[in-house]
Design a protein around this motif. Structure first.
Motif, PDB file in Angstrom:
ATOM      1  N   SER A   1     -10.682   5.350 -20.482  1.00  6.02           N
ATOM      2  CA  SER A   1     -11.342   5.863 -19.284  1.00  6.02           C
ATOM      3  C   SER A   1     -10.398   6.048 -18.103  1.00  6.02           C
ATOM      4  N   ALA A   2      -9.171   5.513 -18.180  1.00 11.98           N
ATOM      5  CA  ALA A   2      -8.208   5.684 -17.091  1.00 11.98           C
ATOM      6  C   ALA A   2      -7.166   6.755 -17.399  1.00 11.98           C
ATOM      7  N   LEU A   3      -6.818   6.920 -18.689  1.00  9.76           N
ATOM      8  CA  LEU A   3      -5.798   7.904 -19.044  1.00  9.76           C
ATOM      9  C   LEU A   3      -6.258   9.337 -18.812  1.00  9.76           C
ATOM     10  N   VAL A   4      -7.555   9.540 -18.599  1.00 13.70           N
ATOM     11  CA  VAL A   4      -8.032  10.902 -18.312  1.00 13.70           C
ATOM     12  C   VAL A   4      -7.502  11.417 -16.979  1.00 13.70           C
ATOM     13  N   TYR A   5      -7.062  10.514 -16.080  1.00 11.90           N
ATOM     14  CA  TYR A   5      -6.729  10.908 -14.711  1.00 11.90           C
ATOM     15  C   TYR A   5      -5.259  11.268 -14.538  1.00 11.90           C
ATOM     16  N   ARG A   6      -5.021  12.406 -13.891  1.00  9.49           N
ATOM     17  CA  ARG A   6      -3.668  12.815 -13.542  1.00  9.49           C
ATOM     18  C   ARG A   6      -3.145  11.968 -12.388  1.00  9.49           C
ATOM     19  N   GLY A   7      -1.849  11.680 -12.410  1.00  7.84           N
ATOM     20  CA  GLY A   7      -1.230  10.927 -11.324  1.00  7.84           C
ATOM     21  C   GLY A   7      -1.418   9.426 -11.413  1.00  7.84           C
ATOM     22  N   MET A   8      -2.132   8.972 -12.432  1.00  2.70           N
ATOM     23  CA  MET A   8      -2.308   7.541 -12.679  1.00  2.70           C
ATOM     24  C   MET A   8      -1.554   7.220 -13.967  1.00  2.70           C
ATOM     25  N   ASP A   9      -0.272   7.028 -13.842  1.00  4.38           N
ATOM     26  CA  ASP A   9       0.607   6.950 -15.000  1.00  4.38           C
ATOM     27  C   ASP A   9       1.110   5.534 -15.270  1.00  4.38           C
TER      28      ASP A   9
ATOM     29  N   GLY B   1       7.415   0.959 -10.274  1.00  2.00           N
ATOM     30  CA  GLY B   1       6.928   1.625  -9.070  1.00  2.00           C
ATOM     31  C   GLY B   1       5.428   1.791  -8.982  1.00  2.00           C
ATOM     32  N   PHE B   2       4.696   0.856  -9.576  1.00  3.00           N
ATOM     33  CA  PHE B   2       3.232   0.953  -9.565  1.00  3.00           C
ATOM     34  C   PHE B   2       2.673   0.997  -8.142  1.00  3.00           C
ATOM     35  N   VAL B   3       3.182   0.154  -7.269  1.00  3.09           N
ATOM     36  CA  VAL B   3       2.663   0.131  -5.896  1.00  3.09           C
ATOM     37  C   VAL B   3       2.891   1.481  -5.227  1.00  3.09           C
ATOM     38  N   ASP B   4       4.064   2.066  -5.415  1.00  5.62           N
ATOM     39  CA  ASP B   4       4.342   3.390  -4.842  1.00  5.62           C
ATOM     40  C   ASP B   4       3.379   4.441  -5.385  1.00  5.62           C
ATOM     41  N   GLU B   5       3.021   4.311  -6.658  1.00  2.00           N
ATOM     42  CA  GLU B   5       2.062   5.239  -7.247  1.00  2.00           C
ATOM     43  C   GLU B   5       0.724   5.166  -6.514  1.00  2.00           C
ATOM     44  N   VAL B   6       0.262   3.948  -6.215  1.00  2.00           N
ATOM     45  CA  VAL B   6      -1.022   3.798  -5.534  1.00  2.00           C
ATOM     46  C   VAL B   6      -0.896   4.211  -4.069  1.00  2.00           C
ATOM     47  N   ILE B   7       0.252   3.966  -3.444  1.00  2.00           N
ATOM     48  CA  ILE B   7       0.482   4.447  -2.068  1.00  2.00           C
ATOM     49  C   ILE B   7       0.318   5.967  -2.018  1.00  2.00           C
ATOM     50  N   ALA B   8       0.896   6.651  -3.004  1.00  2.00           N
ATOM     51  CA  ALA B   8       0.795   8.118  -3.046  1.00  2.00           C
ATOM     52  C   ALA B   8      -0.657   8.567  -3.239  1.00  2.00           C
ATOM     53  N   LEU B   9      -1.398   7.851  -4.071  1.00  2.00           N
ATOM     54  CA  LEU B   9      -2.802   8.200  -4.284  1.00  2.00           C
ATOM     55  C   LEU B   9      -3.617   7.988  -3.004  1.00  2.00           C
ATOM     56  N   ARG B  10      -3.372   6.890  -2.306  1.00  3.69           N
ATOM     57  CA  ARG B  10      -4.087   6.616  -1.042  1.00  3.69           C
ATOM     58  C   ARG B  10      -3.748   7.648   0.020  1.00  3.69           C
ATOM     59  N   ALA B  11      -2.487   8.101  -0.002  1.00  2.00           N
ATOM     60  CA  ALA B  11      -2.019   9.031   1.035  1.00  2.00           C
ATOM     61  C   ALA B  11      -2.703  10.395   0.941  1.00  2.00           C
ATOM     62  N   ARG B  12      -3.298  10.698  -0.210  1.00  2.00           N
ATOM     63  CA  ARG B  12      -4.014  11.971  -0.340  1.00  2.00           C
ATOM     64  C   ARG B  12      -5.152  12.077   0.664  1.00  2.00           C
ATOM     65  N   GLY B  13      -5.806  10.962   0.937  1.00  2.00           N
ATOM     66  CA  GLY B  13      -6.870  10.952   1.933  1.00  2.00           C
ATOM     67  C   GLY B  13      -8.260  11.234   1.400  1.00  2.00           C
ATOM     68  N   ASP B  14      -8.358  11.679   0.133  1.00  2.00           N
ATOM     69  CA  ASP B  14      -9.676  12.003  -0.410  1.00  2.00           C
ATOM     70  C   ASP B  14     -10.144  11.010  -1.465  1.00  2.00           C
ATOM     71  N   LEU B  15      -9.392   9.919  -1.634  1.00  2.00           N
ATOM     72  CA  LEU B  15      -9.768   8.894  -2.606  1.00  2.00           C
ATOM     73  C   LEU B  15     -10.219   7.638  -1.880  1.00  2.00           C
ATOM     74  N   SER B  16     -11.125   6.906  -2.498  1.00  2.00           N
ATOM     75  CA  SER B  16     -11.617   5.663  -1.899  1.00  2.00           C
ATOM     76  C   SER B  16     -11.700   4.593  -2.973  1.00  2.00           C
ATOM     77  N   ALA B  17     -11.832   3.361  -2.528  1.00  2.00           N
ATOM     78  CA  ALA B  17     -11.804   2.221  -3.446  1.00  2.00           C
ATOM     79  C   ALA B  17     -13.006   2.192  -4.375  1.00  2.00           C
ATOM     80  N   ASP B  18     -14.083   2.921  -4.040  1.00  2.00           N
ATOM     81  CA  ASP B  18     -15.279   2.841  -4.881  1.00  2.00           C
ATOM     82  C   ASP B  18     -15.361   3.962  -5.918  1.00  2.00           C
ATOM     83  N   LEU B  19     -14.332   4.817  -6.001  1.00  7.42           N
ATOM     84  CA  LEU B  19     -14.311   5.825  -7.050  1.00  7.42           C
ATOM     85  C   LEU B  19     -14.030   5.153  -8.404  1.00  7.42           C
ATOM     86  N   PRO B  20     -14.582   5.691  -9.495  1.00 11.36           N
ATOM     87  CA  PRO B  20     -14.287   5.102 -10.806  1.00 11.36           C
ATOM     88  C   PRO B  20     -12.791   5.001 -11.099  1.00 11.36           C
ATOM     89  N   SER B  21     -12.025   5.996 -10.705  1.00  9.20           N
ATOM     90  CA  SER B  21     -10.580   5.962 -10.971  1.00  9.20           C
ATOM     91  C   SER B  21      -9.916   4.779 -10.281  1.00  9.20           C
TER      92      SER B  21
END
Length: 314
Positions: A37-45, A222-242
């Protein structure tokens, strides 16, 4: 004439599923189909332990990198996509090899989906407001009154499944248990010969060591940097399934200042262990599983022998 064949390769996180799947792909005419259920998402590597680009180029996986993290993906979506991938593989004269650890997806695919209602945002919002005011235990108590079977299965600290069970009841007037009973009565329409392999270390302590080691490796990569980049998009929130995926939720809390770095590491490892425990619970109730020990050196040979005996291989 045999009906077409499907191979399933299951197991808890960090058990060695991907490595064995790649070995099998090197020996057999298989198409790899991800059940994750997580590998479906781009940018979550990094946080998903997704195979790297070179591996995916050499061993293509269906249902990897098919969605943006802002989108939702359900078990019903997976069933639709997986059935299409299986049929496409058979049309090429190849064998679908489903590999991954999202056990709900396997169950939905192999046993069929219950006729449950779609999500209702208004009902869900009202339930979440009640949870904020009264606490999750109050909602679990209500579920116990209307659907004791689901309440016994769902922990009070599992808000996602708790909300869904109450939502199903409120929207349809039937409990989740009733829907599941109707599904079971209708019977399974799975049309394929199937061999189901499960891989895990025989010693649970070894799996815990692997989980801790892999989490440390993710941080180094670089896992933390990956999540920093995802947060920086501005359209993601902690309650999304991803972003509720194991590891990502804890990283998000760390970046929000709710955890220090040591607390983030600890909670990330604990959450991954809890995921593995839930996967084991699913697998223990599974029928017709062939177990492989991650620590044995001959799993490829054992798996190939099992497939030959089941007449999966020509």
């Amino acid at each position: 004439m045999h009906e077409p064949a499907v191979i399933c390769l299951m197991g808890p996180t960090a058990s060695g599923k991907t490595a064995l799947a790649l070995e099998l792909a090197g020996q057999l005419p298989v198409d790899l189909i991800s059940v994750d259920s997580a590998l479906v998402y781009r940018g979550m590597d990094i946080g998903t332990a997704k195979p790297d680009a070179a591996t995916l180029a050499r061993y293509p996986h269906q249902l990897v990198d098919i969605l943006d993290p802002a989108q939702s993906y359900s078990a019903a979506d997976f069933v639709t996509d997986a059935q299409a991938a299986i049929q496409a593989s058979h049309a090429k004269g190849r064998i679908p090899l489903l590999v991954g650890g999202t056990m709900l997806y396997y169950k939905a695919l192999l046993e069929g989906m219950a006729s449950m209602p779609s999500a209702d945002s208004q009902v869900r919002a009202a339930l979440e407001a009640r949870a904020a005011a009264e606490g999750w235990q109050a909602l679990h108590d209500e579920l116990a009154r209307v659907d004791s079977e689901s309440a016994a299965r769902i922990h009070p600290n599992d808000p996602q499944r708790l909300l869904r069970a109450l939502e199903v009841w409120q929207v349809s007037g039937k409990t989740m248990s009733q829907h599941r009973a109707e599904q079971a009565a209708a019977g399974s329409h799975w049309p394929y010969r199937t061999v189901q392999l499960a891989i895990a270390p025989a010693e649970r302590a070894v799996l815990h060591e692997r989980i801790a080691l892999r989490f440390a490796q993710m941080l180094e990569q670089g896992f933390v940097d990956e999540v920093i980049a995802l947060r920086a998009r501005g359209d993601l929130s902690a309650d999304l399934p991803s972003m509720r995926a194991v590891g990502y939720r804890q990283a998000w809390d760390y970046l929000e200042g709710h955890l220090d770095y040591a607390g983030f590491q600890e909670k990330g490892i604990i959450a991954t262990r809890q995921l593995a425990k839930r996967q084991f619970t699913w697998l223990r109730s599974w029928s017709d599983l062939i177990w492989l020990d991650s620590l044995k050196p001959n799993n490829l040979a054992v798996a190939l022998k099992c497939l030959q005996e089941a007449q999966i291989l020509a």
